[in-house]
Motif scaffolding. Structure first.
Motif, mmCIF file in Angstrom:
data_model
loop_
_atom_site.group_PDB
_atom_site.id
_atom_site.type_symbol
_atom_site.label_atom_id
_atom_site.label_comp_id
_atom_site.label_asym_id
_atom_site.label_seq_id
_atom_site.Cartn_x
_atom_site.Cartn_y
_atom_site.Cartn_z
ATOM 1 N N GLU A 12 -31.385 35.779 -39.977
ATOM 2 C CA GLU A 12 -31.720 37.162 -39.666
ATOM 3 C C GLU A 12 -32.939 37.192 -38.746
ATOM 4 O O GLU A 12 -33.668 36.185 -38.624
ATOM 5 N N PRO A 13 -33.175 38.327 -38.070
ATOM 6 C CA PRO A 13 -34.243 38.388 -37.058
ATOM 7 C C PRO A 13 -35.624 38.006 -37.578
ATOM 8 O O PRO A 13 -36.455 37.499 -36.813
ATOM 9 N N ASP A 14 -35.913 38.243 -38.855
ATOM 10 C CA ASP A 14 -37.247 37.935 -39.376
ATOM 11 C C ASP A 14 -37.408 36.475 -39.783
ATOM 12 O O ASP A 14 -38.441 36.086 -40.336
ATOM 13 N N GLY A 15 -36.378 35.640 -39.517
ATOM 14 C CA GLY A 15 -36.471 34.229 -39.847
ATOM 15 C C GLY A 15 -35.914 33.877 -41.217
ATOM 16 O O GLY A 15 -35.782 32.695 -41.541
ATOM 17 N N TRP A 16 -35.599 34.897 -42.008
ATOM 18 C CA TRP A 16 -35.008 34.648 -43.319
ATOM 19 C C TRP A 16 -33.510 34.390 -43.168
ATOM 20 O O TRP A 16 -32.936 34.596 -42.087
ATOM 21 N N THR A 17 -32.880 33.938 -44.245
ATOM 22 C CA THR A 17 -31.444 33.644 -44.237
ATOM 23 C C THR A 17 -30.760 34.460 -45.323
ATOM 24 O O THR A 17 -31.233 34.512 -46.468
ATOM 25 N N ARG A 18 -29.662 35.100 -44.966
ATOM 26 C CA ARG A 18 -28.848 35.844 -45.933
ATOM 27 C C ARG A 18 -27.656 34.970 -46.315
ATOM 28 O O ARG A 18 -26.957 34.444 -45.442
ATOM 29 N N ALA A 19 -27.422 34.789 -47.623
ATOM 30 C CA ALA A 19 -26.357 33.888 -48.068
ATOM 31 C C ALA A 19 -25.817 34.326 -49.419
ATOM 32 O O ALA A 19 -26.495 35.020 -50.192
ATOM 33 N N ARG A 20 -24.599 33.885 -49.694
ATOM 34 C CA ARG A 20 -23.992 34.079 -51.016
ATOM 35 C C ARG A 20 -24.054 32.741 -51.750
ATOM 36 O O ARG A 20 -23.594 31.725 -51.225
ATOM 37 N N VAL A 21 -24.590 32.785 -52.969
ATOM 38 C CA VAL A 21 -24.769 31.545 -53.734
ATOM 39 C C VAL A 21 -24.160 31.718 -55.124
ATOM 40 O O VAL A 21 -24.157 32.829 -55.680
ATOM 41 N N PRO A 22 -23.632 30.635 -55.709
ATOM 42 C CA PRO A 22 -23.052 30.724 -57.058
ATOM 43 C C PRO A 22 -24.148 30.786 -58.116
ATOM 44 O O PRO A 22 -25.231 30.206 -57.955
ATOM 45 N N ILE A 23 -23.869 31.496 -59.212
ATOM 46 C CA ILE A 23 -24.799 31.567 -60.339
ATOM 47 C C ILE A 23 -24.026 31.373 -61.631
ATOM 48 O O ILE A 23 -22.833 31.664 -61.710
ATOM 49 N N GLU A 24 -24.715 30.855 -62.649
ATOM 50 C CA GLU A 24 -24.087 30.668 -63.955
ATOM 51 C C GLU A 24 -23.945 31.999 -64.681
ATOM 52 O O GLU A 24 -22.907 32.301 -65.259
ATOM 53 N N SER A 25 -25.010 32.784 -64.664
ATOM 54 C CA SER A 25 -25.042 34.076 -65.335
ATOM 55 C C SER A 25 -26.229 34.848 -64.793
ATOM 56 O O SER A 25 -27.101 34.295 -64.094
#
Length: 329
Positions: A267-280
C-alpha cells in the motif's frame, strides 16, 4: 560422478540383494545402458559381480563379498557422524550402541576422512527442543521402542486433552517419530487406521506377547508428512484481513508469514495488506498483540473489536498507572 555411482551400485547390491538393470537405473536415476557400462567396469576391476537371466534374475554379488568404507567422500563421512544424534539415541537406550558403531566406522575410515569426521563432534551439537519448551519426560519410551522393534502390541493408560482424559488403549505401535524434541508413536488402536500418540502422555504401559502385522504399504515417513499437513489444515480454521508494517510479517507464525508473502499487496504508506490464516479469534488476539502497533486487523470485526478493547484497557491502565506513580512521589 562415475566413481560415486559405482560405489552406489555395490552398496545397493550388498544391502538389497539381486537387482535388475532396470531397477538399478531407477534407483540411480540413469539409463539402463549406463548401468550396463558400470557393471562391465566393476567386473573389469575384479569385483565378483554376475548376472542371472530370467524372471527372477538380476545382478548379484558373490556371497560374502563386502565393500570397504574407503569409498566414502569427505562430505559423506562428515554427514554420517553429524546424523548420529546422541540425545535421541540415549532416549531410546542406544547411546552405547551408537558410540560403539561410530567408533567402528571411524576406525574403518582412511586417515584423512577420520580427521574430518572427528571435527563434527567438536563443532556441531544438536539440541532439538526450543528454548521455552519444558522437557517432556517420556518414561515409557524404551518400552515403546522395544514394542515397535518386536512388532508386539502394548496396553497403555493414555492422557488426552478432552474428557475423559485418561483412557485405556491397546496399541499396535508401527513406528516412532521425534518432532521438535518430542517423541510420538504412530500406532493403530484397532479401528480407523494409525494415529499419532505423544509418548510422554503414556501414564502406564503393559507389554503383551500379542504380535501384529503392519498394514501393507504403510510408510512411516509418508504417514507423518500427511499427518502434519492434515494437522495444519485443521489448526487454521479461520482467516483474518490485516495490515502489516514493514518487517512485521517476519514475526508472524510460519503459516501466516507464508500467506502474507503469497497474498500481500503493498500500500502507498509502505504497509502490506494480506489475508492470513488463524486458529481462532482468541488465539489470533493473543498472537497479534505481540506485534503491538505493527499490525492492524481489518476483518473479522469480532477480532478487530476485541483487540481494540484490549488496547483501550491497556492505555487506560498505563495512563492511570502513571498518574498513581506520580501521585505517590
Amino acid at each position: 560422478m562415475k566413481s560415486s555411482r559405482l560405489l552406489s551400485i555395490l552398496l545397493l547390491l550388498q544391502t538389497g540383494g539381486p537387482m535388475t538393470a532396470a531397477r538399478l537405473a531407477a534407483e540411480l536415476e540413469v539409463s539402463v545402458r549406463t548401468v550396463y557400462r558400470d557393471v562391465e567396469a566393476l567386473q573389469a576391476a575384479g569385483v565378483p559381480l554376475y548376472g542371472d537371466a530370467g524372471h527372477a534374475g538380476g545382478y548379484r554379488l558373490l556371497d560374502g563379498y563386502r565393500t570397504r568404507l574407503t569409498g566414502l567422500t569427505r562430505d559423506e563421512a562428515e554427514a554420517l557422524f553429524l546424523a548420529g544424534a546422541p540425545g535421541p539415541a540415549a532416549d531410546l537406550g542406544l547411546g552405547p550402541v551408537l558410540a560403539a558403531a561410530q567408533l567402528k566406522v571411524r576406525a574403518a575410515l582412511p586417515a584423512e576422512l577420520r580427521a574430518h569426521a572427528d571435527r563434527i563432534s567438536s563443532r556441531f551439537h544438536l539440541d532439538a527442543p526450543g528454548w521455552y519448551a519444558d522437557e517432556d519426560r517420556a518414561d515409557h519410551l524404551p518400552a515403546v521402542a522395544a514394542a515397535v522393534w518386536d512388532r508386539r502390541a502394548v496396553r497403555v493408560t493414555y492422557r488426552r486433552w478432552r474428557e475423559p482424559t485418561d483412557v485405556e488403549r491397546r496399541l499396535e505401535p508401527y513406528g516412532l517419530v521425534l518432532k521438535a524434541g518430542r517423541w510420538y508413536v504412530v500406532a493403530s488402536a484397532g479401528t480407523g487406521g494409525p494415529r499419532a500418540y505423544r509418548v510422554d502422555q503414556i501414564l502406564e504401559l503393559r507389554p503383551t506377547d500379542e504380535e501384529f502385522t503392519v498394514s501393507e504399504g504403510f510408510d512411516l515417513a509418508a504417514y507423518w508428512t500427511a499427518y502434519q499437513e492434515d494437522f495444519h489444515r485443521r489448526l487454521h480454521t479461520g482467516e483474518a484481513l490485516v495490515r502489516l508494517a514493514p518487517g512485521a510479517a517476519d514475526r508472524l507464525d510460519a503459516a501466516a508469514a507464508r500467506a502474507a508473502q503469497d497474498t500481500g499487496r503493498a500500500e502507498p504508506d509502505g504497509w502490506t495488506r494480506a489475508r492470513v490464516p488463524i486458529e481462532s479469534v482468541g488465539h489470533a488476539h493473543d498472537a497479534f498483540l505481540r506485534l503491538g502497533a505493527d499490525i492492524e486487523v481489518i476483518e473479522p470485526a469480532e477480532l478487530r473489536d476485541r483487540i481494540a478493547a484490549t488496547a483501550t484497557a491497556l492505555a487506560k491502565l498505563y495512563t492511570d498507572g502513571n498518574a498513581s506513580a506520580h501521585g505517590g512521589n
